[in-house]
Scaffold this motif. Structure first.
Motif, PDB file in Angstrom:
ATOM      1  N   GLY A  40       0.814  -1.208   0.000  1.00  2.73           N
ATOM      2  CA  GLY A  40       0.000   0.000   0.000  1.00  2.73           C
ATOM      3  C   GLY A  40       0.846   1.254   0.000  1.00  2.73           C
ATOM      4  N   GLN A  41       1.868   1.269   0.845  1.00  3.10           N
ATOM      5  CA  GLN A  41       2.760   2.433   0.902  1.00  3.10           C
ATOM      6  C   GLN A  41       3.521   2.608  -0.403  1.00  3.10           C
ATOM      7  N   ALA A  42       4.010   1.512  -0.988  1.00  5.06           N
ATOM      8  CA  ALA A  42       4.771   1.598  -2.233  1.00  5.06           C
ATOM      9  C   ALA A  42       3.919   2.196  -3.350  1.00  5.06           C
ATOM     10  N   VAL A  43       2.669   1.742  -3.469  1.00  2.59           N
ATOM     11  CA  VAL A  43       1.798   2.250  -4.529  1.00  2.59           C
ATOM     12  C   VAL A  43       1.378   3.690  -4.228  1.00  2.59           C
ATOM     13  N   VAL A  99      -1.640 -11.225  -5.905  1.00  5.07           N
ATOM     14  CA  VAL A  99      -3.008 -10.756  -5.689  1.00  5.07           C
ATOM     15  C   VAL A  99      -3.014  -9.546  -4.763  1.00  5.07           C
ATOM     16  N   GLU A 100      -2.203  -9.590  -3.721  1.00  3.64           N
ATOM     17  CA  GLU A 100      -2.139  -8.465  -2.784  1.00  3.64           C
ATOM     18  C   GLU A 100      -1.629  -7.201  -3.475  1.00  3.64           C
ATOM     19  N   LYS A 106      -5.199  -1.599  -7.769  1.00  5.21           N
ATOM     20  CA  LYS A 106      -6.593  -1.355  -8.154  1.00  5.21           C
ATOM     21  C   LYS A 106      -7.250  -0.383  -7.183  1.00  5.21           C
ATOM     22  N   ASP A 107      -7.004  -0.569  -5.899  1.00  5.73           N
ATOM     23  CA  ASP A 107      -7.620   0.290  -4.880  1.00  5.73           C
ATOM     24  C   ASP A 107      -7.212   1.749  -5.047  1.00  5.73           C
ATOM     25  N   ARG A 108      -6.028   1.980  -5.622  1.00  4.48           N
ATOM     26  CA  ARG A 108      -5.494   3.335  -5.741  1.00  4.48           C
ATOM     27  C   ARG A 108      -5.563   3.866  -7.168  1.00  4.48           C
ATOM     28  N   GLY A 109      -6.237   3.150  -8.041  1.00  6.25           N
ATOM     29  CA  GLY A 109      -6.419   3.619  -9.412  1.00  6.25           C
ATOM     30  C   GLY A 109      -5.172   3.571 -10.255  1.00  6.25           C
ATOM     31  N   LEU A 154      -9.221  -8.768 -10.922  1.00  5.41           N
ATOM     32  CA  LEU A 154      -7.970  -8.017 -10.975  1.00  5.41           C
ATOM     33  C   LEU A 154      -7.383  -7.916 -12.380  1.00  5.41           C
ATOM     34  N   LEU A 155      -8.217  -8.090 -13.389  1.00  5.26           N
ATOM     35  CA  LEU A 155      -7.780  -7.835 -14.769  1.00  5.26           C
ATOM     36  C   LEU A 155      -8.344  -6.530 -15.312  1.00  5.26           C
TER      37      LEU A 155
END
Length: 406
Positions: A40-43, A99-100, A106-109, A154-155
């Motif tokens: 999460g932090q990386a993205v 997957v994680e 995906k959560d962050r666009g 997730l595609l």
């Protein structure tokens, strides 16, 4: 009445891609204290720097050999590696971690480009040999990987799939390519380790009118690519598929295959079509390329001297490459991206090495990417959290912002 030129990017989402190439680092650095410990932090840091896309190795050939989605494999430690820095061998649950990571994007666009360097793990040291002798297994492995992601939704944010990074250097089919070479006219795609293949991928030279591959190699690649691309396009009509290239642009274009949905062309300074004049001055091919403590003072001095007098000529060569890419793009109706580009493929955080000349060069080249009409570009192939330059948030925001506004 003349029509305005058609720009296919206006119909694509997003209209511009600012790409960070995170290769296999997203997995190898995913451990307590690692550079990708927290996805999460990386993205979030990607988004902060104006990136909207990340390109990764999703390890399809390894996933294809797993007995279950929960199985762990041992990713080998490489403390001196240029990319994918990790100190010791570690167990990884590739499917769970993929997957994680994909969910965090995906959560962050953030959009994702799926690729593979076909790297081996401890449990499968003969990875290349297994798939080289069985093309159906290659298709099944990629299919399994895509189906796992698709089953989890997730595609939807995958922009395209690069089936075989910088073909043929990391490919299971590299050895077959070499067998088809005659009279020393070889692709130099040995199927060796990652470091050797990185070196080979940007050292292949060729004149503007010379094709390096033999006719047998041209036919082999054309048939292989058509078979794979058309198989996946039929199975997943909602996804784009391609093969990324560093060398052999002329060869692949000459073969006339129009099945590539995207042209991902890696535009390094010293790769094919350029630049013998650069190599003869700086001696890039002769230096040791790892994170060890080597003496690079003479190498840096040569760079400084060369750029003081030759920079306009080096830049003309980059214009030539961009022109070639866009002509090919119009010819087959596929947008152009580059996720590894602009400077030499290797540079390092080192007391002897300066980043200032490379930063200036890459800033100008990214501006050119917008002017020439690329769909996506990367500031350079050093956009990872483990490089010192990652701290320069303002530079990333600016260079990516310029391209996004182009």
């Amino acid at each position: 009445m003349s029509l305005m030129p058609y720009d296919m990017r206006n119909g694509l989402t997003p209209r511009r891609l600012t790409i960070a190439m995170w290769d296999y680092s997203w997995l190898k650095g995913h451990y307590p204290g690692g550079s990708f410990e927290n996805y999460g932090q990386a993205v979030d840091e990607l988004v902060e720097r104006n990136f909207n896309t990340v390109r990764i190795d999703c390890y399809p050939l390894t996933i294809g050999l797993l007995n279950s989605e929960e199985e762990e494999v041992t990713i080998l430690g490489e403390p001196l590696a240029n990319w994918g820095v990790c100190d010791v061998d570690r167990k990884h649950s590739i499917v769970r971690e993929l997957v994680e990571f994909m969910q965090a994007c995906k959560d962050r666009g953030v959009y994702v480009i799926l690729s593979t360097w076909n790297d081996r793990c401890k449990e499968h040291p003969d990875l290349h040999q297994h798939y080289a002798s069985d093309r159906a297994a290659f298709r099944v492995a990629w299919g399994r990987t895509l189906d796992i992601l698709g089953s989890r939704g997730l595609l939807e944010h995958v922009l395209y799939v690069d089936l075989d990074q910088e073909f043929p250097y990391f490919s299971p089919y590299a050895d077959e390519m070499n067998k088809l070479a005659v009279n020393g006219n070889t692709s130099q795609a040995s199927g060796g380790n990652l470091a050797d293949n990185m070196e080979a991928a940007v050292n292949q030279q060729g004149g503007t009118n010379k094709l390096i591959w033999t006719s047998e190699q041209l036919v082999y690649v054309d048939e292989l690519h058509k078979e794979m691309l058309q198989h996946f396009q039929r199975k997943y009509p909602y996804l784009r598929f391609t093969y990324s290239l560093t060398s052999f642009w002329k060869e692949v274009r000459t073969a006339g295959n129009r099945s590539y949905d995207v042209l991902e062309l890696h535009m390094f300074m010293q790769s094919a079509l350029q630049s013998e004049r650069l190599e003869s001055r700086i001696g890039f091919n002769d230096i040791v390329k790892d994170r060890g403590d080597h003496d690079y003072s003479d190498y840096q001095r040569r760079i400084d001297d060369a750029f003081r007098v030759m920079r306009p000529m080096f830049m003309q060569e980059m214009h030539n490459r961009l022109s070639f890419a866009m002509e090919w793009s119009a010819e087959i109706g596929a947008p152009v991206t580059t996720s590894e580009a602009w400077g030499p493929w290797w540079h390092m955080d080192h007391r002897h090495l300066s980043w200032s000349w490379l930063r200036d060069w890459c800033t100008e080249c990214n501006e050119l990417a917008g002017r020439y009409g690329l769909w996506g570009t990367t500031p350079w192939n050093y956009a990872h959290p483990y490089w010192e330059n990652w701290r320069d948030v303002s530079w990333y925001k600016e260079v990516n912002g310029v391209f996004l506004r182009s």
